[in-house]
Design an enzyme around this catalytic site. Structure first.
Site, PDB file in Angstrom:
ATOM      1  N   GLU A 350       0.850  -1.201   0.000  1.00 15.13           N
ATOM      2  CA  GLU A 350       0.000   0.000   0.000  1.00 15.13           C
ATOM      3  C   GLU A 350       0.886   1.253   0.000  1.00 15.13           C
ATOM      4  O   GLU A 350       0.501   2.300  -0.500  1.00 15.13           O
ATOM      5  CB  GLU A 350      -0.959   0.016   1.207  1.00 15.13           C
ATOM      6  N   HIS A 381       5.964 -26.848   2.521  1.00 14.52           N
ATOM      7  CA  HIS A 381       5.098 -27.909   1.986  1.00 14.52           C
ATOM      8  C   HIS A 381       4.053 -27.344   1.028  1.00 14.52           C
ATOM      9  O   HIS A 381       3.067 -28.008   0.719  1.00 14.52           O
ATOM     10  CB  HIS A 381       4.413 -28.650   3.143  1.00 14.52           C
ATOM     11  N   LYS A 506     -13.906   1.998  -3.992  1.00 15.90           N
ATOM     12  CA  LYS A 506     -14.884   2.293  -2.937  1.00 15.90           C
ATOM     13  C   LYS A 506     -16.059   3.080  -3.509  1.00 15.90           C
ATOM     14  O   LYS A 506     -17.217   2.814  -3.193  1.00 15.90           O
ATOM     15  CB  LYS A 506     -14.234   3.125  -1.820  1.00 15.90           C
TER      16      LYS A 506
END
Ligand code: F6P
Length: 543
Positions: A350, A381, A506
């Site tokens: 960000e 893994h 937004k």
């Protein structure tokens, strides 16, 4: 443009030599580099020897730091200059962890910060002592932080990392996502009579957090709280927007403040950290601040060659811009640090996910790498296959505590011994993985004849060791990454403190929600329209 400057041109030329060198050869030619490229401060040791960097390379990189006037930028950061120029703000998170008033240029900030810490201590002590009562007079047993991004990730990471220091029976929970799915299941487990919510939001306008707070309020009222007592006894507000806290209905005595000059992703050190303070006590919270402050002092006053954040940032820029590496993996070898990768993805991406310089000019060079990560032993893994044999070069940070004094908490000697073995096992794996990534086939006595078993190696990594995982070293570790991110931005000439890229989505979401609730689908692109039509048919999401 940066790419035409002398330091950059020198580095580009030097890189043509280094790109042809494998790390196995670099180590063979310079066997002492492991000891030489190791530095310590604030309870943290950093080893940079596994970088594809020669002693000369460091000198070229220091020249880049000088050319970009890094020393001036560092002073501006600490002195509270308006370096977040696109939002017209300082970025003074370091002030929150100052240990004396002298460290700050503005004495009134010291007074304000101390006043809020005192208020926070009052609330924390009351909750921990069982004196904070819910609507029916029962003591609080659970605290739920409602916040997202910087208002969630920092405290959530810190409580999880310091779980061995938690000294209260009070349960601490985090709700961040707007979808409400986790909210639904958590509320089922909690008792409304004894649950306190911390509404944590710098702006106090974030829809994600407002939605979760609204659901929490409905839940309290549905279970017998009056509206007044629900607000009064079940909510603490933490924000830089005092007016909005009052407008929402947070009681004045339960409002904690921080300031515009604290970026959301740098806010753990402010009153946003209240849930950590409830978990480990105010003294523990202050140790976190003190550890971060030690890293601040190290960063502010060390020469480049001794400066951990600066050298880490220079290594990132080298890898990204001169060796063409796109990915950075954060690999803690201690499950208590499981949330560190999530925290750092916000902090780094960000901040530095930018493609214009400070003057708004488009860049012709790469900036932030793609950052991801996982607890190292689990990642072994999962995605280490790609690190060892994929087609992408990745820079890795291996992180672990050197010692585990928390093991003494185990009740019996046999368990303690088994846990001590597990710690050694994790450290051995950390070293083994970073060695194989570095050397590739050269780690084997005989090189494999089967191409499927070939290891290219030459993947650079840092090793970051904490003396032990405690509040102070965690503070220092987070501050180390904050400053590293800042230095990278200064070298790239970008502003790390704004985040305009998150705004448009937004706005469009507001419009989309409205359309969803009114059933108007025609204004959208065909992909959105197709999904909206499907929703309409399903009858979901209709008012
Ligand atoms: O949308 C991004 C962002 O602004 C982050 O920078 C911030 O940490 C998060 O949202 C939460 O914001 P707030 O604390 O204002 O609710």
């Amino acid at each position: 443009m940066l790419t035409q400057t002398p330091a950059w041109v020198d580095l580009a030329e030097h890189a043509t030599l280094v790109r042809s060198l494998h790390l196995s050869r670099i180590f063979a030619q310079d066997p002492e580099r492991g000891e030489r490229d190791q530095l310590s401060a604030a309870g943290i040791t950093l080893n940079l020897a596994r970088q594809r960097i020669l002693p000369d390379t460091w000198n070229y990189l220091y020249a880049l730091a000088d050319q970009q006037q890094l020393a001036v930028s560092i002073e501006q950061l600490f002195r509270g200059v308006t370096i977040n120029h696109t939002e017209g703000r300082a970025a003074l998170h370091t002030a929150l962890r100052a240990q004396t008033a002298d460290e700050l240029s503005d004495a009134s900030q010291w007074t304000d910060i101390q006043a809020q810490l005192t208020r926070m201590q009052g609330l924390v002590d009351k909750i921990r002592a069982g004196q904070w009562r819910g609507f029916s007079g029962r003591a609080i047993t659970d605290v739920v932080n409602l916040g997202v991004g910087g208002s969630d990730l920092g405290p959530n990471l810190a409580v999880s990392a310091l779980q061995h220091l938690k000294d209260t029976h009070i349960g601490i929970h985090y709700l961040s996502s707007m979808d409400g799915a986790k909210t639904a299941s958590l509320l089922k487990q909690l008792n409304p009579h004894t649950t306190l919510f911390v509404f944590a939001s710098k702006t106090f306008t974030t829809v994600d957090t407002l939605a979760n707070a609204q659901t929490a309020l409905e839940w309290l009222i549905a279970h017998g709280a009056s509206k007044q007592l629900a607000y009064q006894q079940h909510f603490i507000g933490v924000s830089a927007n005092v007016a909005k806290m009052s407008e929402f209905g947070i009681h004045l005595d339960h409002q904690l403040q921080f300031w515009d000059w604290v970026g959301g992703r740098y806010s753990l050190w402010s009153t946003i950290g209240i849930t950590l303070a409830i978990a480990i006590g105010m003294q523990g919270f202050r140790q976190l601040l003190a550890g971060a402050n030690q890293m601040d002092q190290h960063f502010r006053y060390s020469a480049w060659a001794d400066n951990m954040p600066v050298r880490l940032a220079l290594a990132t820029v080298w890898n990204r811009n001169f060796l063409g590496i796109h990915g950075k993996a954060i690999l803690p070898y201690d499950a208590r640090l499981a949330l560190l990768p999530a925290y750092l993805t916000q902090l780094i991406m960000e901040s530095n996910g930018k493609s214009v310089d400070r003057a708004g000019q488009p860049l012709n060079y790469a900036t932030c790498p793609i950052v991801w990560g996982e607890v190292g032993p689990n990642a072994q893994h999962a995605f280490y296959q790609l690190l060892h044999q994929g087609t992408e070069a990745v820079m890795c940070d291996f992180i672990a505590p050197l010692t585990r004094p928390d093991i003494v908490q185990a009740s019996d000697p046999a368990t303690r011994e088994a846990l001590a073995y597990q710690h050694q096992l994790a450290l051995a794996n950390l070293l083994a993985q970073s060695t194989v990534l570095m050397l590739g086939d050269a780690a084997l006595a005989t090189p494999p004849s089967d191409a499927h078993k070939h290891y290219a190696g030459n993947q650079p990594s840092n090793t970051i060791l904490l003396d032990q995982l405690d509040a102070s070293s965690l503070g220092a570790l987070i501050a180390l990454y904050e400053h590293q991110t800042f230095v990278e931005a200064m070298l790239w000439n970008i502003n790390p403190f704004d985040q305009w890229g998150v705004e448009l989505g937004k706005q469009i979401a507001v419009h989309t929600l409205q359309a969803m609730r009114t059933g108007t689908v025609q204004d959208f692109d065909s992909a959105t329209r197709a999904v909206l039509s499907l929703l309409k048919q399903s009858g979901e999401n209709q008012p």
